[in-house]
Motif scaffolding. Structure first.
Motif, PDB file in Angstrom:
ATOM      1  N   GLN A   1     -10.093   4.058 -14.111  1.00 16.73           N
ATOM      2  CA  GLN A   1      -9.330   3.124 -13.214  1.00 16.73           C
ATOM      3  C   GLN A   1      -9.560   3.399 -11.926  1.00 16.73           C
ATOM      4  OE1 GLN A   1      -5.044   3.777 -14.442  1.00 16.73           O
ATOM      5  NE2 GLN A   1      -5.535   3.229 -16.484  1.00 16.73           N
ATOM      6  N   LEU A   2     -10.191   4.505 -11.176  1.00 19.66           N
ATOM      7  CA  LEU A   2     -10.369   4.833 -10.056  1.00 19.66           C
ATOM      8  C   LEU A   2     -11.133   3.726  -9.273  1.00 19.66           C
ATOM      9  CD1 LEU A   2     -10.903   8.839 -10.227  1.00 19.66           C
ATOM     10  CD2 LEU A   2      -8.740   7.384  -9.741  1.00 19.66           C
ATOM     11  N   GLY A   3     -10.843   3.155  -8.191  1.00 15.58           N
ATOM     12  CA  GLY A   3     -11.368   2.193  -7.416  1.00 15.58           C
ATOM     13  C   GLY A   3     -11.539   0.741  -7.932  1.00 15.58           C
ATOM     14  N   ARG A   4     -10.748   0.695  -9.127  1.00 12.87           N
ATOM     15  CA  ARG A   4     -11.030  -0.826  -9.824  1.00 12.87           C
ATOM     16  C   ARG A   4      -9.642  -1.234  -9.947  1.00 12.87           C
ATOM     17  NH1 ARG A   4     -15.103   0.710 -14.726  1.00 12.87           N
ATOM     18  NH2 ARG A   4     -16.665   1.262 -13.401  1.00 12.87           N
ATOM     19  N   LYS A   5      -9.492  -2.516 -10.102  1.00 12.59           N
ATOM     20  CA  LYS A   5      -8.295  -3.164 -10.312  1.00 12.59           C
ATOM     21  C   LYS A   5      -7.692  -2.958 -11.815  1.00 12.59           C
ATOM     22  CE  LYS A   5      -6.799  -7.016  -8.225  1.00 12.59           C
ATOM     23  NZ  LYS A   5      -6.550  -8.526  -7.615  1.00 12.59           N
ATOM     24  N   THR A   6      -6.584  -2.603 -11.975  1.00  5.65           N
ATOM     25  CA  THR A   6      -6.068  -2.242 -13.267  1.00  5.65           C
ATOM     26  C   THR A   6      -4.792  -3.207 -13.517  1.00  5.65           C
ATOM     27  OG1 THR A   6      -6.815  -0.052 -13.086  1.00  5.65           O
ATOM     28  CG2 THR A   6      -5.130  -0.350 -14.899  1.00  5.65           C
ATOM     29  N   THR A   7      -4.573  -3.549 -14.919  1.00  8.85           N
ATOM     30  CA  THR A   7      -3.329  -4.236 -15.139  1.00  8.85           C
ATOM     31  C   THR A   7      -2.629  -3.354 -16.409  1.00  8.85           C
ATOM     32  OG1 THR A   7      -4.304  -6.260 -14.385  1.00  8.85           O
ATOM     33  CG2 THR A   7      -2.238  -6.440 -16.195  1.00  8.85           C
ATOM     34  N   GLN A   8      -1.532  -3.031 -16.126  1.00  5.46           N
ATOM     35  CA  GLN A   8      -0.683  -2.270 -17.058  1.00  5.46           C
ATOM     36  C   GLN A   8       0.665  -2.696 -17.394  1.00  5.46           C
ATOM     37  OE1 GLN A   8      -1.218   1.232 -18.525  1.00  5.46           O
ATOM     38  NE2 GLN A   8      -2.717   2.203 -16.983  1.00  5.46           N
ATOM     39  N   GLN A   9       1.261  -2.756 -18.469  1.00  3.56           N
ATOM     40  CA  GLN A   9       2.500  -3.240 -18.836  1.00  3.56           C
ATOM     41  C   GLN A   9       3.455  -2.162 -19.267  1.00  3.56           C
ATOM     42  OE1 GLN A   9       2.851  -6.545 -21.421  1.00  3.56           O
ATOM     43  NE2 GLN A   9       1.529  -7.887 -20.315  1.00  3.56           N
ATOM     44  N   MET A  10       4.694  -2.353 -18.680  1.00  3.19           N
ATOM     45  CA  MET A  10       6.054  -1.237 -19.128  1.00  3.19           C
ATOM     46  C   MET A  10       7.121  -2.092 -19.650  1.00  3.19           C
ATOM     47  SD  MET A  10       7.212   1.811 -16.968  1.00  3.19           S
ATOM     48  CE  MET A  10       5.766   2.762 -17.144  1.00  3.19           C
ATOM     49  N   ALA A  11       7.769  -1.760 -20.654  1.00  2.00           N
ATOM     50  CA  ALA A  11       8.958  -2.219 -21.044  1.00  2.00           C
ATOM     51  C   ALA A  11       9.861  -1.658 -20.187  1.00  2.00           C
ATOM     52  CB  ALA A  11       9.183  -1.934 -22.704  1.00  2.00           C
ATOM     53  N   LEU A  12      10.966  -2.546 -19.752  1.00  2.00           N
ATOM     54  CA  LEU A  12      12.227  -2.018 -19.097  1.00  2.00           C
ATOM     55  C   LEU A  12      13.471  -2.265 -20.068  1.00  2.00           C
ATOM     56  CD1 LEU A  12      11.592  -4.235 -15.894  1.00  2.00           C
ATOM     57  CD2 LEU A  12      10.704  -1.831 -16.318  1.00  2.00           C
TER      58      LEU A  12
ATOM     59  N   LEU B   1       7.679  -5.374 -17.320  1.00  2.00           N
ATOM     60  CA  LEU B   1       6.817  -5.184 -16.007  1.00  2.00           C
ATOM     61  C   LEU B   1       5.365  -5.341 -16.134  1.00  2.00           C
ATOM     62  CD1 LEU B   1       6.687  -4.342 -12.803  1.00  2.00           C
ATOM     63  CD2 LEU B   1       6.780  -2.084 -13.522  1.00  2.00           C
ATOM     64  N   GLN B   2       4.706  -6.069 -15.425  1.00  2.00           N
ATOM     65  CA  GLN B   2       3.158  -6.328 -15.432  1.00  2.00           C
ATOM     66  C   GLN B   2       2.632  -5.883 -14.133  1.00  2.00           C
ATOM     67  OE1 GLN B   2       0.837  -9.161 -17.833  1.00  2.00           O
ATOM     68  NE2 GLN B   2      -0.059  -9.536 -15.826  1.00  2.00           N
ATOM     69  N   LEU B   3       2.134  -4.745 -14.047  1.00  2.00           N
ATOM     70  CA  LEU B   3       1.732  -4.158 -12.671  1.00  2.00           C
ATOM     71  C   LEU B   3       0.176  -4.070 -12.602  1.00  2.00           C
ATOM     72  CD1 LEU B   3       3.391  -2.668 -10.464  1.00  2.00           C
ATOM     73  CD2 LEU B   3       2.771  -0.353 -11.529  1.00  2.00           C
ATOM     74  N   GLU B   4      -0.333  -4.732 -11.466  1.00  2.00           N
ATOM     75  CA  GLU B   4      -1.389  -4.852 -10.914  1.00  2.00           C
ATOM     76  C   GLU B   4      -1.851  -3.842  -9.864  1.00  2.00           C
ATOM     77  OE1 GLU B   4      -3.134  -8.540 -10.336  1.00  2.00           O
ATOM     78  OE2 GLU B   4      -2.314  -9.490 -12.336  1.00  2.00           O
ATOM     79  N   TYR B   5      -2.660  -2.935 -10.059  1.00  2.00           N
ATOM     80  CA  TYR B   5      -2.669  -2.100  -8.883  1.00  2.00           C
ATOM     81  C   TYR B   5      -4.335  -1.529  -9.051  1.00  2.00           C
ATOM     82  CZ  TYR B   5      -2.076   1.598 -12.527  1.00  2.00           C
ATOM     83  OH  TYR B   5      -2.624   2.128 -13.743  1.00  2.00           O
ATOM     84  N   THR B   6      -4.958  -1.206  -7.708  1.00  2.00           N
ATOM     85  CA  THR B   6      -5.779  -0.512  -7.578  1.00  2.00           C
ATOM     86  C   THR B   6      -5.690   0.871  -6.750  1.00  2.00           C
ATOM     87  OG1 THR B   6      -6.957  -2.548  -7.175  1.00  2.00           O
ATOM     88  CG2 THR B   6      -8.228  -0.815  -6.378  1.00  2.00           C
TER      89      THR B   6
ATOM     90  N   ASN C   1      -3.038   0.558  -4.184  1.00  2.00           N
ATOM     91  CA  ASN C   1      -2.741  -0.897  -3.706  1.00  2.00           C
ATOM     92  C   ASN C   1      -1.989  -1.438  -4.856  1.00  2.00           C
ATOM     93  OD1 ASN C   1      -3.019  -3.120  -1.361  1.00  2.00           O
ATOM     94  ND2 ASN C   1      -3.734  -4.104  -3.265  1.00  2.00           N
ATOM     95  N   ILE C   2      -0.860  -1.884  -4.645  1.00  2.00           N
ATOM     96  CA  ILE C   2       0.121  -2.786  -5.591  1.00  2.00           C
ATOM     97  C   ILE C   2      -0.183  -4.132  -5.058  1.00  2.00           C
ATOM     98  CG2 ILE C   2       2.254  -3.083  -6.672  1.00  2.00           C
ATOM     99  CD1 ILE C   2       1.269  -0.356  -7.107  1.00  2.00           C
ATOM    100  N   SER C   3      -0.636  -4.886  -6.070  1.00  2.00           N
ATOM    101  CA  SER C   3      -0.902  -6.321  -5.838  1.00  2.00           C
ATOM    102  C   SER C   3       0.450  -7.126  -5.675  1.00  2.00           C
ATOM    103  CB  SER C   3      -1.847  -7.040  -6.975  1.00  2.00           C
ATOM    104  OG  SER C   3      -2.078  -8.274  -7.015  1.00  2.00           O
ATOM    105  N   ARG C   4       0.339  -8.130  -5.074  1.00  2.00           N
ATOM    106  CA  ARG C   4       1.438  -8.895  -5.244  1.00  2.00           C
ATOM    107  C   ARG C   4       1.579  -9.760  -6.401  1.00  2.00           C
ATOM    108  NH1 ARG C   4      -2.091 -10.749  -1.124  1.00  2.00           N
ATOM    109  NH2 ARG C   4      -2.829 -12.789  -1.238  1.00  2.00           N
ATOM    110  N   ALA C   5       0.549  -9.982  -7.066  1.00  2.00           N
ATOM    111  CA  ALA C   5       0.480 -10.775  -8.330  1.00  2.00           C
ATOM    112  C   ALA C   5       0.982  -9.916  -9.377  1.00  2.00           C
ATOM    113  CB  ALA C   5      -0.954 -11.155  -8.721  1.00  2.00           C
TER     114      ALA C   5
ATOM    115  N   LEU D   1       0.828  -1.149   0.088  1.00  2.00           N
ATOM    116  CA  LEU D   1       0.101   0.018  -0.019  1.00  2.00           C
ATOM    117  C   LEU D   1       0.819   1.391   0.153  1.00  2.00           C
ATOM    118  CD1 LEU D   1      -2.791   0.620   0.180  1.00  2.00           C
ATOM    119  CD2 LEU D   1      -2.752   1.009   2.603  1.00  2.00           C
ATOM    120  N   LEU D   2       0.864   2.055  -0.977  1.00  2.00           N
ATOM    121  CA  LEU D   2       1.567   3.209  -1.286  1.00  2.00           C
ATOM    122  C   LEU D   2       0.666   4.557  -0.743  1.00  2.00           C
ATOM    123  CD1 LEU D   2       3.457   2.859  -4.714  1.00  2.00           C
ATOM    124  CD2 LEU D   2       4.349   2.191  -2.375  1.00  2.00           C
ATOM    125  N   LEU D   3       1.275   5.111  -0.048  1.00  2.00           N
ATOM    126  CA  LEU D   3       0.383   6.400   0.700  1.00  2.00           C
ATOM    127  C   LEU D   3       1.041   7.704   0.195  1.00  2.00           C
ATOM    128  CD1 LEU D   3       0.042   4.751   4.230  1.00  2.00           C
ATOM    129  CD2 LEU D   3      -1.658   4.648   2.390  1.00  2.00           C
ATOM    130  N   GLY D   4       0.298   8.845   0.844  1.00  2.00           N
ATOM    131  CA  GLY D   4       0.865  10.207   0.552  1.00  2.00           C
ATOM    132  C   GLY D   4       2.279  10.366   1.307  1.00  2.00           C
TER     133      GLY D   4
END
Length: 772
Positions: A128-139, A93-98, A173-177, A68-71
């Motif tokens: 995306q607000l309040g919903r689980k989102t999946t995004q990919q980013m090239a490293l 990087l495949q990031l799942e977050y809410t 919230n960054i998912s552990r998945a 959980l990332l906070l202010g």
């Protein structure tokens, strides 16, 4: 493996990373072409290098829960590593977050860094607000070295004026998945022993070690002993990763393709060698212990380590040299001239165990730099793993001295900032972090037997009855701070200070003066700590009894059992002895690890509660299993609950195995632990249990029955004690189980003292009357 254990592992590779980054190519300037990465010495080959896709989730990388990332706690990083004999050609990087539904879209976003270089920005959109989102980013794969860090930074906004960074609506919230995917490519290293233990073991690899061992048919005791020594070395190195040692006779591991990269180790003497080494021109006889690195004949990227000698003693010498003198090896082939032990090991000196003969500094317990330092208003906990011998006797002790010194950034006022200390997730005390004297080293004390508050000038006493063989000491710094304004018409934002805290490395914990005494049989001590075989780190007071004719699965069980013990001590089993004569083994003053069936002459032992045969299985049942729940440190009481009540005999064809503990019939202070099985299917169950932490935690009591459904443990028969106590402490310990007898002895002692005192006073009075 816990989150903090993996963080310790990754951080311990920081120095390796620094060296790797020095060797890495510099980043390209704008408009310029990227410089190629430097390559290690490679063999010339025209064949394509093998490559494969590897995906690791954040959970596999040490994040057991979501992040959980906070202010005010807006950054988190995930570490991952790449084997030294591989290189990454692509990374994603495949990031799942809410995200919080209260965020302002677009201007709220996530920044992604790889090794402190910005990879990109992920804006948080309205949908995306309040919903689980999946995004990919090239490293950028050019930035990937041996040790790597992906850092996520959260920039959140919930209003455009008078914003409070501590507002509880600022979160994501960054998912552990979430996962990191690498396209890894093998590097074709030269056959050079200077890289040892590569490619057979790489500390950068977080996965389980799998290393095939190859023998000639019907390996001798000496060959199995040499293999067990080398397996114990790899076990001590792999530690929490675990290790599997598949065994083959007369043949090399098969390969799926010429691009396979599975290494293996071969043991051969001049007179007894695998079939593929029968060509004496290609593999000539040796005149001394020799180790040689060659390519697999069917897969040029797979390496084979040949451990050769004139006889079995040479094999043991070569195995010890690999474990002790690996830093001296170089070239494709090396001859071992001499291996000599200069000083014998002492009991309880295992490197993985904390010293119990003197106070130990925290600097000796840390596993990576800056482990004792944290920063931020909500810093991560500072943890120390304390591994102890399982037979450490702390019964009715007042406490263990813990001299803690710490420093921290001064809070803006004397607020609710505190340091919480806990042991094994059990709260010990909470100490206020005052604004004054923050730069001084302080000593603490916790009164265990009273409700007095802690004194900042004393010593902290850790409740000793909470100490076990594996312990985690935890320090939580919690800083309270005012970072916003409560007035609506007057906007005043105060940025939080960069608070830091550190536990000084000169802090100490003292377990000296404690005795070693434990109730046996205790299979939990064997499963968790390898006791009693781990009492000597090199297993010099242990004998392993193996069948006269071993199958590959039985040899694998031997190697993995010994490697598991060395993983718990952190030291190879250089003093291990093997035997196939159980009668002579149990007569020696040594602890015995038995593989196979129970010998005929031991089946009449009154403590025997289990018998596995090919035709019939027998199990003796107690009244209840309550005795297993009692602490082995305190010792189970032998009563009607642990005495045998029934006997069950069953005939079945499905596999079954068992682990059994009992006292040696010839030495009161020695133990026998038997790994019982009849065929390869039974040994497969044993290997699965030894490799599974969850199943090992279920092993307890005197008998652990293993079936495909799981592990069933029970305690049957009399217990015995291993170790020594002073006579007065032993007397109190024995009487503690008999309070009525203790009360009677106390009354008799008082009456006897009163009688003696009356007689003494009467004698003094009579003498005074005579003098008058």
């Amino acid at each position: 493996m816990s989150r903090f254990s993996k963080k310790a592992f990754f951080a311990s590779l920081a120095l390796m990373t620094f060296a790797s980054q020095l060797m890495a190519a510099p980043l390209p300037l704008p408009g310029s072409s990227p410089a190629p990465l430097p390559k290690p010495a490679l063999e010339d080959t025209q064949q394509p290098l093998p490559s494969w896709t590897v995906t690791r989730t954040f959970e596999q990388l040490g994040r057991a829960t979501d992040t959980l990332l906070l202010g005010i706690n807006s950054a988190e990083q995930v570490e991952f590593s790449v084997r030294r004999d591989r290189i990454a050609s692509d990374a994603r990087l495949q990031l799942e977050y809410t995200a919080s539904p209260s965020l302002i879209p677009t201007i709220s976003h996530l920044r992604v860094y790889l090794n402190d270089v910005l990879m990109g920005v992920l804006p948080i959109e309205k949908d995306q607000l309040g919903r689980k989102t999946t995004q990919q980013m090239a490293l950028d794969p050019r930035l990937i070295a041996d040790f790597n860090r992906v850092r996520l930074e959260f920039i959140g906004h919930y209003t455009d004026i008078c914003e409070d960074p501590a507002n509880n609506t600022l979160w994501v919230n960054i998912s552990r998945a979430s996962s990191i995917t690498l396209q890894e490519q093998a590097l074709s290293l030269k056959n050079d022993l200077a890289f040892f233990p590569l490619p057979f073991f790489d500390p950068r690899n977080t996965g389980k070690l799998e290393l095939p061992f190859v023998f000639a048919a019907n390996p001798t005791l000496g060959e199995q002993q040499a293999a067990a020594i080398l397996a114990s070395y790899f076990g001590s190195q792999s530690n929490w990763r675990g290790a599997d040692f598949p065994v083959l006779f007369d043949t090399l591991p098969s390969v799926q393709s010429k691009e396979a990269t599975q290494p293996s180790i071969v043991f051969a003497t001049n007179d007894h060698r695998p079939a593929f080494m029968s060509d004496l021109e290609k593999f000539p006889a040796v005149t001394a212990p020799v180790v040689q690195l060659i390519d697999h004949p069917d897969a040029p990227y797979s390496k084979i380590l040949l451990v050769m000698g004139r006889n079995e003693d040479d094999l043991a010498t070569a195995a010890k040299a690999l474990a002790l003198g690996g830093n001296l090896l170089r070239g494709q082939k090396a001859t071992i001239d001499k291996v000599e032990a200069l000083q014998p090991r002492k009991p309880y000196d295992a490197p993985a165990w904390m010293r119990t003969d003197r106070p130990v500094r925290f600097a000796e317990l840390i596993t990576y730099p800056q482990q004792l330092q944290v920063s931020g208003l909500q810093p991560r906990p500072i943890t120390l793993d304390i591994n102890l011998p399982p037979d450490l006797f702390v019964w009715r002790n007042q406490g263990i001295p813990l001299r803690t010194q710490y420093r921290y950034t001064a809070p803006s006022a004397n607020d609710d900032s505190r340091l919480n200390i806990s042991l094994n997730d059990q709260f010990i005390t909470s100490l206020a972090l005052q604004r004054k004297n923050t730069s001084n080293l302080e000593e603490l004390r916790l009164a265990v037997l009273s409700n007095d508050s802690a004194n900042a000038n004393d010593k902290l006493i850790v409740p000793s009855l909470k100490i076990g063989d594996r312990n985690r000491l935890r320090f939580d710094f919690n800083f309270a701070s005012t970072v916003g304004s409560a007035q609506r018409d007057r906007c005043q934002t105060i940025l939080p200070a960069n608070t830091q805290a550190i536990i000084d490395e000169d802090s100490t914990i003292d377990l000296s003066g404690y005795h070693h005494y434990i109730s046996m049989p205790d299979l939990k001590a064997f499963a968790r700590s390898g006791f009693p075989f781990s009492r000597m780190a090199d297993m010099s007071e242990s004998i392993v009894v193996v069948p006269g004719s071993s199958t590959p699965t039985q040899v694998s069980t031997l190697l993995e059992a010994v490697a598991g013990i060395s993983a718990r001590t952190g030291y190879p089993a250089f003093g291990l002895r093997l035997s196939n004569d159980v009668d002579s083994a149990v007569k020696q003053d040594a602890d015995v690890l038995l593989l196979g069936q129970m010998p005929e002459d031991m089946r009449d032992n009154p403590d025997l509660s289990l018998l596995l045969q090919r035709q019939r299985d027998m199990l003796v049942q107690p009244y209840s299993n309550a005795g297993i729940e009692q602490s082995a440190r305190r010792g189970p009481s032998v009563d009607e609950h642990s005495q045998p009540a029934t006997r069950v005999e069953v005939s079945a064809q499905a596999p079954i195995a068992a682990i059994m503990g009992m006292q040696s019939p010839h030495h009161n202070q020695r133990s026998i632990v038997a790994l019982l099985g009849n065929d390869d299917a039974d040994y497969a169950l044993l290997r699965e249990t030894l490799a599974d932490t969850g199943k090992l935690n279920a092993v307890a009591g005197s008998v652990a029955l293993i079936r495909s459904s799981g592990v069933y443990s029970q305690l049957v028969g009399d217990n015995y004690f291993v170790g020594n106590l002073p006579w007065w402490l032993l007397l109190w310990y024995q009487l503690s189980e008999h309070p009525v007898l203790l009360a009677v002895i106390a009354v008799i002692s008082v009456l006897l003292s009163a009688f003696l005192l009356w007689r003494a006073l009467s004698w003094a009075a009579n003498r005074r009357l005579k003098d008058d």
